[in-house]
Design a protein around this motif. Structure first.
Motif, PDB file in Angstrom:
ATOM      1  N   TRP A 199       3.616   7.143   6.353  1.00 30.42           N
ATOM      2  CA  TRP A 199       4.317   8.241   5.664  1.00 30.42           C
ATOM      3  C   TRP A 199       4.517   9.417   6.615  1.00 30.42           C
ATOM      4  CZ3 TRP A 199       7.009   7.595   1.509  1.00 30.42           C
ATOM      5  CH2 TRP A 199       6.590   6.708   0.490  1.00 30.42           C
ATOM      6  N   GLN A 200       3.457   9.681   7.458  1.00 29.51           N
ATOM      7  CA  GLN A 200       3.572  10.826   8.366  1.00 29.51           C
ATOM      8  C   GLN A 200       4.782  10.680   9.278  1.00 29.51           C
ATOM      9  OE1 GLN A 200      -0.359  10.694   9.899  1.00 29.51           O
ATOM     10  NE2 GLN A 200      -1.165  12.174   8.427  1.00 29.51           N
ATOM     11  N   GLN A 201       5.070   9.433   9.690  1.00 25.68           N
ATOM     12  CA  GLN A 201       6.278   9.234  10.500  1.00 25.68           C
ATOM     13  C   GLN A 201       7.531   9.314   9.621  1.00 25.68           C
ATOM     14  OE1 GLN A 201       6.449   9.216  13.745  1.00 25.68           O
ATOM     15  NE2 GLN A 201       4.221   9.397  13.844  1.00 25.68           N
ATOM     16  N   ALA A 202       7.467   8.674   8.447  1.00 23.74           N
ATOM     17  CA  ALA A 202       8.657   8.578   7.590  1.00 23.74           C
ATOM     18  C   ALA A 202       9.169   9.956   7.171  1.00 23.74           C
ATOM     19  CB  ALA A 202       8.350   7.730   6.356  1.00 23.74           C
ATOM     20  N   VAL A 203       8.245  10.881   6.859  1.00 21.28           N
ATOM     21  CA  VAL A 203       8.713  12.186   6.368  1.00 21.28           C
ATOM     22  C   VAL A 203       9.455  12.959   7.459  1.00 21.28           C
ATOM     23  CG1 VAL A 203       7.006  12.435   4.546  1.00 21.28           C
ATOM     24  CG2 VAL A 203       6.486  13.292   6.843  1.00 21.28           C
ATOM     25  N   ASP A 209       0.832  -1.212   0.000  1.00 20.24           N
ATOM     26  CA  ASP A 209       0.000   0.000   0.000  1.00 20.24           C
ATOM     27  C   ASP A 209       0.864   1.258   0.000  1.00 20.24           C
ATOM     28  OD1 ASP A 209      -2.050  -1.678   0.269  1.00 20.24           O
ATOM     29  OD2 ASP A 209      -2.801  -0.882   2.189  1.00 20.24           O
ATOM     30  N   VAL A 210       0.400   2.303  -0.672  1.00 20.29           N
ATOM     31  CA  VAL A 210       1.072   3.595  -0.505  1.00 20.29           C
ATOM     32  C   VAL A 210       0.100   4.691  -0.089  1.00 20.29           C
ATOM     33  CG1 VAL A 210       3.065   3.209  -2.006  1.00 20.29           C
ATOM     34  CG2 VAL A 210       0.928   4.057  -2.986  1.00 20.29           C
ATOM     35  N   ASP A 211      -1.219   4.474  -0.281  1.00 17.44           N
ATOM     36  CA  ASP A 211      -2.123   5.569   0.089  1.00 17.44           C
ATOM     37  C   ASP A 211      -3.311   5.131   0.938  1.00 17.44           C
ATOM     38  OD1 ASP A 211      -3.617   4.322  -1.848  1.00 17.44           O
ATOM     39  OD2 ASP A 211      -4.420   6.214  -2.651  1.00 17.44           O
ATOM     40  N   VAL A 265       3.815  14.875   3.635  1.00 19.26           N
ATOM     41  CA  VAL A 265       2.958  13.878   2.996  1.00 19.26           C
ATOM     42  C   VAL A 265       2.139  14.564   1.911  1.00 19.26           C
ATOM     43  CG1 VAL A 265       1.172  12.157   3.342  1.00 19.26           C
ATOM     44  CG2 VAL A 265       2.831  12.589   5.134  1.00 19.26           C
ATOM     45  N   ASP A 266       2.313  14.101   0.690  1.00 26.30           N
ATOM     46  CA  ASP A 266       1.641  14.706  -0.456  1.00 26.30           C
ATOM     47  C   ASP A 266       0.606  13.697  -0.943  1.00 26.30           C
ATOM     48  OD1 ASP A 266       0.893  15.582  -2.942  1.00 26.30           O
ATOM     49  OD2 ASP A 266       2.910  16.225  -3.531  1.00 26.30           O
ATOM     50  N   LYS A 267      -0.660  13.872  -0.495  1.00 21.37           N
ATOM     51  CA  LYS A 267      -1.667  12.839  -0.753  1.00 21.37           C
ATOM     52  C   LYS A 267      -1.979  12.697  -2.234  1.00 21.37           C
ATOM     53  CE  LYS A 267      -3.793  12.559   3.740  1.00 21.37           C
ATOM     54  NZ  LYS A 267      -4.832  13.023   4.634  1.00 21.37           N
ATOM     55  N   VAL A 304       7.502   2.885  -5.393  1.00 19.13           N
ATOM     56  CA  VAL A 304       7.694   3.198  -3.977  1.00 19.13           C
ATOM     57  C   VAL A 304       9.004   3.959  -3.773  1.00 19.13           C
ATOM     58  CG1 VAL A 304       7.928   2.214  -1.669  1.00 19.13           C
ATOM     59  CG2 VAL A 304       6.324   1.219  -3.282  1.00 19.13           C
ATOM     60  N   ASP A 305      10.054   3.537  -4.492  1.00 18.21           N
ATOM     61  CA  ASP A 305      11.342   4.235  -4.381  1.00 18.21           C
ATOM     62  C   ASP A 305      11.185   5.716  -4.731  1.00 18.21           C
ATOM     63  OD1 ASP A 305      12.763   1.984  -3.672  1.00 18.21           O
ATOM     64  OD2 ASP A 305      13.212   1.435  -5.740  1.00 18.21           O
ATOM     65  N   LYS A 306      10.464   5.952  -5.826  1.00 24.43           N
ATOM     66  CA  LYS A 306      10.304   7.333  -6.287  1.00 24.43           C
ATOM     67  C   LYS A 306       9.491   8.142  -5.279  1.00 24.43           C
ATOM     68  CE  LYS A 306       9.439   6.594 -10.894  1.00 24.43           C
ATOM     69  NZ  LYS A 306       8.743   6.903 -12.137  1.00 24.43           N
ATOM     70  N   ALA A 307       8.409   7.531  -4.786  1.00 24.63           N
ATOM     71  CA  ALA A 307       7.563   8.230  -3.810  1.00 24.63           C
ATOM     72  C   ALA A 307       8.378   8.562  -2.561  1.00 24.63           C
ATOM     73  CB  ALA A 307       6.361   7.365  -3.448  1.00 24.63           C
ATOM     74  N   PHE A 308       9.190   7.612  -2.135  1.00 28.04           N
ATOM     75  CA  PHE A 308      10.010   7.829  -0.952  1.00 28.04           C
ATOM     76  C   PHE A 308      10.986   8.986  -1.179  1.00 28.04           C
ATOM     77  CE2 PHE A 308      13.979   7.053   1.310  1.00 28.04           C
ATOM     78  CZ  PHE A 308      13.517   6.998   2.613  1.00 28.04           C
ATOM     79  N   ASN A 309      11.622   8.959  -2.328  1.00 35.70           N
ATOM     80  CA  ASN A 309      12.583  10.000  -2.657  1.00 35.70           C
ATOM     81  C   ASN A 309      11.918  11.376  -2.659  1.00 35.70           C
ATOM     82  OD1 ASN A 309      15.276  10.727  -3.483  1.00 35.70           O
ATOM     83  ND2 ASN A 309      14.382  11.211  -5.478  1.00 35.70           N
ATOM     84  N   GLN A 310      10.730  11.430  -3.295  1.00 37.25           N
ATOM     85  CA  GLN A 310      10.050  12.708  -3.436  1.00 37.25           C
ATOM     86  C   GLN A 310       9.512  13.217  -2.093  1.00 37.25           C
ATOM     87  OE1 GLN A 310      10.110  14.505  -6.056  1.00 37.25           O
ATOM     88  NE2 GLN A 310       8.790  16.130  -5.280  1.00 37.25           N
ATOM     89  N   LEU A 311       8.771  12.361  -1.402  1.00 37.25           N
ATOM     90  CA  LEU A 311       8.089  12.812  -0.190  1.00 37.25           C
ATOM     91  C   LEU A 311       9.033  12.965   0.997  1.00 37.25           C
ATOM     92  CD1 LEU A 311       5.628  12.346  -1.876  1.00 37.25           C
ATOM     93  CD2 LEU A 311       4.591  11.097   0.002  1.00 37.25           C
ATOM     94  N   VAL A 312       9.895  11.969   1.181  1.00 38.88           N
ATOM     95  CA  VAL A 312      10.726  11.980   2.384  1.00 38.88           C
ATOM     96  C   VAL A 312      11.985  12.809   2.189  1.00 38.88           C
ATOM     97  CG1 VAL A 312      11.993  10.550   4.015  1.00 38.88           C
ATOM     98  CG2 VAL A 312       9.828   9.750   3.089  1.00 38.88           C
ATOM     99  N   LEU A 313      12.727  12.528   1.113  1.00 44.09           N
ATOM    100  CA  LEU A 313      14.018  13.190   0.979  1.00 44.09           C
ATOM    101  C   LEU A 313      13.902  14.595   0.405  1.00 44.09           C
ATOM    102  CD1 LEU A 313      16.247  10.224  -0.219  1.00 44.09           C
ATOM    103  CD2 LEU A 313      15.912  11.085   2.094  1.00 44.09           C
TER     104      LEU A 313
END
Lengths: 354, 417, 299
Positions: free
Chosen positions: B230-234, B220-222, B400-402, B386-395
């Motif tokens: 995600w809220q914790q990860a960011v 899952d991603v959303d 969190v960009d819903k 998932v890699d891309k989402a992680f890169n964009q949202l976290v790094l």
């Protein structure tokens, strides 16, 4: 008098600057290589537990064993901080022996460990020193990476077949270029050059399909067929110039004395051309030995040695000392062969005088 | 170049060609006793195979006066073979060891026997609870889990001084892990938390374990759970090591002390821990509101329907799942955990045993999900999303960009078979 | 007798073609056929139907533009940097100082090293806790807490790192071409320049460089062609997709994605064709400026 002194001074200063510059450039080139060699001789401990990394691999390691609640506490001397680093607290002596070997490349024998444990009954701690097994990384690389050795043999096999194909086919072509005039000669010569410069990766996928249809996909011999494309071209260019330098008169003289044309070639020209052919062979060897971009695509379960090292570097699981040992094993044959043909390479680019 | 050199080299080349040509050989063996045919996806490395055959299977052979024909077969070929054998009514395979994601296919097609009654009669072993829902179909158990892998936490002891007070590392929550990583960054001036930042590596599983802890599914991603994760990860944006994007594996960074804290696969954690047992603390994967989430894999022993040596096959399964045999098997082959609770009693305090102990806790209490690679057209592409989402949202964004996640979820759905 | 000489002369005429035939057959089979199949296969789907989807995929690939940009940007910048350095080095060697031979030997060692070994070396070297930072610390350039993050994985620092690694490995071969060119120069011309009052710089600018023009073009174009190899170092240092180039995308799709989904083979073929076209045009340009076409007319 004073003027001359001044001129001498200027000249000395200039020479000094020159040599400092030269030494600096040589340093930049040699320093990374020096470190590649050094790392391949380092143990896991030197590689990962000491920062900054030592500039020299050590020849021995110092250890300390203490009594502890669990059993024994093993510490290893860290030369950078000048302190003992606690590593392992266990009562499993077999594990201690194993750990020492894996971590420091030193061999702790069971007798030695028993002696130390005996000593520990009277002392609170025992310090001891062990000699490092200097080349352990190299043997370990082959032992841990099971397909490394078969891949090494496959690489040699591939290189040898490449040499045989390119020498026989390319040598014939080179002879034709040097001794005959024929239609389309220049076009062919250009074509050979073009093929040699064409990026081989671009044709690797259809080549894999063609080899697959021939039942040669994922086999060293199939790789050699593809590798020989590049080395045939080079062999033609080198052998053509070699045969040109051997006068036709020699062959003709031999024919006058009764041998056939083939005989003259076999007994006169070929022996004279041998050193050059050897250079071609070594060039083909290096080309095939170092190649991995096509090998990644053209093999699956039977990779060549560079591919194995490539995979190890790419997915190095925290064992840089082993990865560098693999890299060195790959580099050494290539460098040795390079030393042999260096002169030919330099000459090929228009006669660099050394 | 001198002639002797040339001749020497030629001679060398010829010798090598000939010797390499002879370097291949084959072995063959025969038997007259009953032959139990076992097809396994596990233990394909030759040294593991050797260990299994010599140290585990041999004892069974002598005890039962039989021969085991053990071979490595991949999952798809195993299924194909089963189809042929079952449809022609000519079954020759007795026992299979298949991957967890393939269990439903085996059961649905009716290729395997119900094992519930046998399992009930073995009183000395309990299979890890986390795998119950994966091995039991309609209340009947068809598979016995064997060889599991799971996610654990590893921390450098230097990080302990930043551990928020009152927190137990062995029972740490994801929120506490994030707080801890942020505290380390504050104290040291440089981030020390590590995941694998190179695309297509383990990040999807590392983050996936977090999502499972918050009640989401995998991958899952959303979903609601994933958003909480995600809220914790960011919050980790600056707590990662500066070179995190170049890690294809966290082991080197952890060993060097470049990174101090990570959650990763048990085999990797084992490597980190064994490199310096006094320097590292290891713990089960962190918990969240939904429990101890972890991506886990396992394989399963099963008996082929109409197996020619059914009784022997049952004996074989009983033998293989004995806690002591299972433990021996797992310790002799790389990086797997015995999915049997009783093994914990047999464990000592050695480094390897510690890793197995922590993993067993995760297997027993965990909210587990296996890798559903078979449900997707291209699992590598799912990883990339998932890699891309992680890169964009976290790094990059640190928020969190819903809308982005909704788009990513659509991409993942499009990849489903 | 007559027929014998006749057959001999036929043999003589046929000999060069017989000798060259194996090369042509070999090239045709293992080179031309794959090339044709790549061009052809790029236009077909898995069922053998004509399609432009593969090319559509490539041009819509989010990495395609990045790959084009990275390939050309890195090639151009690294070629420029490497050329300046190699030129300086060859001027240095051309001074013929004592020990120039040894220096030339040292400078050419990187030529022999396999890419994989070079990558293993730099990967361990440029890690934050690797040997380069250790060295800087030992010589007192950085503090223990001031380690430089060479491998942040961000775009521009990565490009910078790649250019440096590539320069290290490639400058030697470029230097050799230039040294050869300089040694073949007519020394008298240079002397004439000095006699007429030129300084070192003006002689270099007005005489040496113009005379070296064809050598320089050779060096530059050969370098641009081998710049395509740069993907290997990038992949080894940063993995796939972090800094995509044309060839790394080609290998990524054919090696990483195609096993799961064979349609990627066809897409990788489309990439192959694009790479081949770009490189071939540079090769033809090279053959043109190097004068190979003109020689053909002279026979």
């Amino acid at each position: 008098m004073k003027k001359e002194l001044q001129r001498n001074l200027v000249r000395t200063a200039r020479t000094t600057t020159l040599y400092i510059l030269v030494a600096g450039v040589a340093m930049v080139i040699l320093f990374p290589i020096y470190f590649l060699v050094t790392m391949s001789l380092m143990s896991d401990f030197e590689m990962y537990n000491e920062w900054p990394l030592p500039m020299l691999p050590s020849f021995s390691m110092s250890f300390k064993l203490q009594n502890s609640q669990k059993g024994y506490l093993l510490s290893i001397y860290n030369k950078v901080d000048n302190t003992y680093l606690d590593m392992l607290d266990t009562n499993d002596t077999g594990y201690i022996i194993n750990f020492v070997k894996r971590k420091t490349n030193c061999t702790l024998t069971r007798e030695k460990l028993n002696e130390i444990i005996e000593e520990l009954k009277n002392n609170s701690k025992v310090e001891f020193k062990l000699r490092k097994n200097f080349l352990l990384n190299y043997t370990l690389f082959f032992r841990l990476k099971k397909d490394a050795w078969p891949a090494f043999l496959r690489s040699i096999y591939t290189a040898v077949v490449t040499i045989l194909i390119s020498l026989s086919i390319g040598g014939m072509g080179g002879y034709a270029f040097s001794r005959y005039f024929f239609k389309g000669k220049n076009f062919l010569k250009l074509g050979v050059l073009f093929v040699r410069m064409f990026p081989a990766v671009a044709t690797a996928i259809p080549a894999a399909i063609i080899l697959g249809n021939m039942g040669l996909y994922d086999k060293p011999i199939g790789l050699a067929f593809i590798y020989s494309i590049g080395s045939i071209g080079l062999t033609i260019w080198i052998t053509a110039s070699i045969f040109l330098s051997i006068p036709v008169e020699l062959e003709e003289a031999a024919q006058i004395f009764g041998t056939s044309k083939a005989g003259a070639f076999w007994h006169v020209t070929l022996p004279l051309a041998l050193p050059g052919l050897a250079a071609c062979a070594m060039y083909a060897f290096i080309g095939s030995w170092n190649e991995y971009a096509q090998a990644i695509i053209l093999t699956q379960f039977n990779p060549t040695f560079p591919v194995v090292v490539f995979e190890y570097v790419l997915g190095a699981t925290g064992m840089a000392h082993l990865a560098t040992a693999g890299g060195m094993t790959l580099a050494i044959p290539a460098v040795i062969f390079y030393l042999f043909i260096r002169r030919y390479i330099l000459r090929m680019w228009g006669g660099v005088r050394v | 170049m001198k002639k002797p050199v040339v001749f020497f080299l030629t001679a060398l080349l010829v010798t090598i060609t000939v010797s390499v040509g002879f370097a291949t050989g084959q072995r063959e063996g025969g038997a007259a006793k009953p032959v139990l045919v076992v097809d396994s996806r596990l233990w394909s490395p030759p040294e593991e195979q050797e260990f299994v055959i010599n140290n585990v299977l041999k004892d069974f052979e002598t005890q039962n006066d039989c021969t085991i024909d053990f071979s490595i077969v991949n999952d798809n070929d195993m299924l194909k073979r089963a189809k042929v054998q079952q449809s022609t009514n000519h079954v020759s395979t007795d026992v299979i060891i298949a991957y967890v994601a393939k269990f439903p296919e085996w059961v649905k097609n009716g290729y395997v026997d119900d094992l519930t009654s046998y399992v009930a009669s073995w009183k000395d072993r309990t299979f890890s609870k986390g795998f119950e829902k994966l091995t039991i179909f309609n209340g009947k158990q068809y598979f016995l889990p064997i060889g599991a892998d799971v996610y654990l936490l590893a921390a450098n002891k230097k990080a302990l001084k930043y551990l928020p007070s009152g927190v137990d590392v062995q029972n740490i929550t994801w929120k506490q892990v994030v707080d801890w990583a942020i505290a380390i960054k504050k104290g040291e001036g440089v981030g020390k938390f590590a995941w694998t930042g190179v695309p297509q590596k383990m990040l999807i599983y590392q983050f996936g374990s977090m999502v499972l802890s918050y009640g989401g599914g995998f991958p899952d991603v959303d979903s609601a759970g994933a958003i909480k994760a995600w809220q914790q990860a960011v919050r980790l944006q600056h707590a990662f090591t500066p070179a995190v994007k170049t890690y294809d594996n966290v082991v080197p960074a952890m060993k060097r002390g470049e990174a101090w804290l990570t959650v990763t696969h048990n085999a990797r954690v084992g490597q980190i821990y064994e490199s310096n047992p006094n320097q590292f603390v290891i713990a089960p994967a962190p918990v969240g509101p939904a429990g101890r989430g972890a991506i886990a894999g396992t394989s399963g022993l099963a008996i082929m329907k109409n197996a020619p040596h059914k009784a022997l096959a049952v004996k074989f399964l009983e033998y293989m799942t004995r806690p002591d045999i299972m433990l021996k098997l797992m310790k002799g082959t790389g990086g797997f955990i015995p999915p049997i609770d009783e093994c914990i009693k047999l464990l000592g305090t050695s480094v390897k045993d510690e890793v197995i102990k922590k993993s067993l806790i995760v297997l027993n209490q965990g909210v587990l999900s296996f890798v559903p690679g078979a449900q997707f057209k291209d699992w590598g592409a799912v990883k990339l999303v998932v890699d891309k989402a992680f890169n964009q949202l976290v790094l990059v964004e640190g928020a969190v960009d819903k809308a982005y996640l909704a788009k990513a979820a659509k991409e993942i759905d499009a990849l489903r078979k | 007798m007559d027929s014998l000489t006749h057959s001999r002369s036929i043999w003589k005429k046929a000999a060069p073609y017989l000798l060259i035939a194996p090369t042509i057959v070999w090239y045709g089979f293992f080179w031309a056929r794959p090339v044709i199949q790549a061009f052809y296969g790029g236009f077909f789907d898995l069922n053998g139907h004509f399609t432009l989807d593969n090319y559509k995929f490539v041009f819509n690939d989010p990495y395609f533009l990045q790959a084009i940009f990275n390939t050309f940007f890195i090639a151009i910048v690294s070629v420029a940097v490497e050329f300046v350095l190699a030129f300086g080095l060859s001027l240095l060697i051309n001074i013929r100082f004592k020990g120039a031979g040894v220096f030339l030997f040292i400078a050419t060692i990187p030529m022999a090293l396999p890419f994989v070994a070079i990558a293993a070396m730099w990967k361990a070297g440029l890690a934050t806790y690797g040997w380069l930072n250790s060295f800087l610390y030992h010589v007192g350039l950085i503090a223990k807490n001031g380690k430089i993050v060479f491998m942040s994985g961000n775009k521009w620092p990565s490009i910078f790192v790649i250019i440096i690694i590539d320069a290290w490995g490639v400058i030697p071969s470029m230097m050799i071409i230039l040294v050869a060119g300089m040694q073949n120069l007519n020394e008298e011309l240079k002397e004439a320049g000095y006699i007429f009052g030129g300084t070192r710089l003006t002689v270099l600018r007005k005489i040496t460089i113009p005379l070296l023009k064809s050598t320089i073009t050779t060096a530059l174009i050969l370098r641009i062609i081998s710049a395509i190899q740069i993907w290997a170092i990038i992949t080894l240092m940063f993995g796939y997709l972090r800094l995509p180039t044309l060839v790394s995308q080609l290998v990524f799709y054919s090696d990483q994605r195609a096993p799961a989904d064979p349609v990627y083979y066809q897409r990788a073929l489309a990439y192959s064709v694009i790479v081949a076209i770009i490189i071939s045009s540079i090769v033809i340009l090279y053959l043109k400026v190097s004068g190979s076409f003109r020689k053909e007319e002279n026979g």
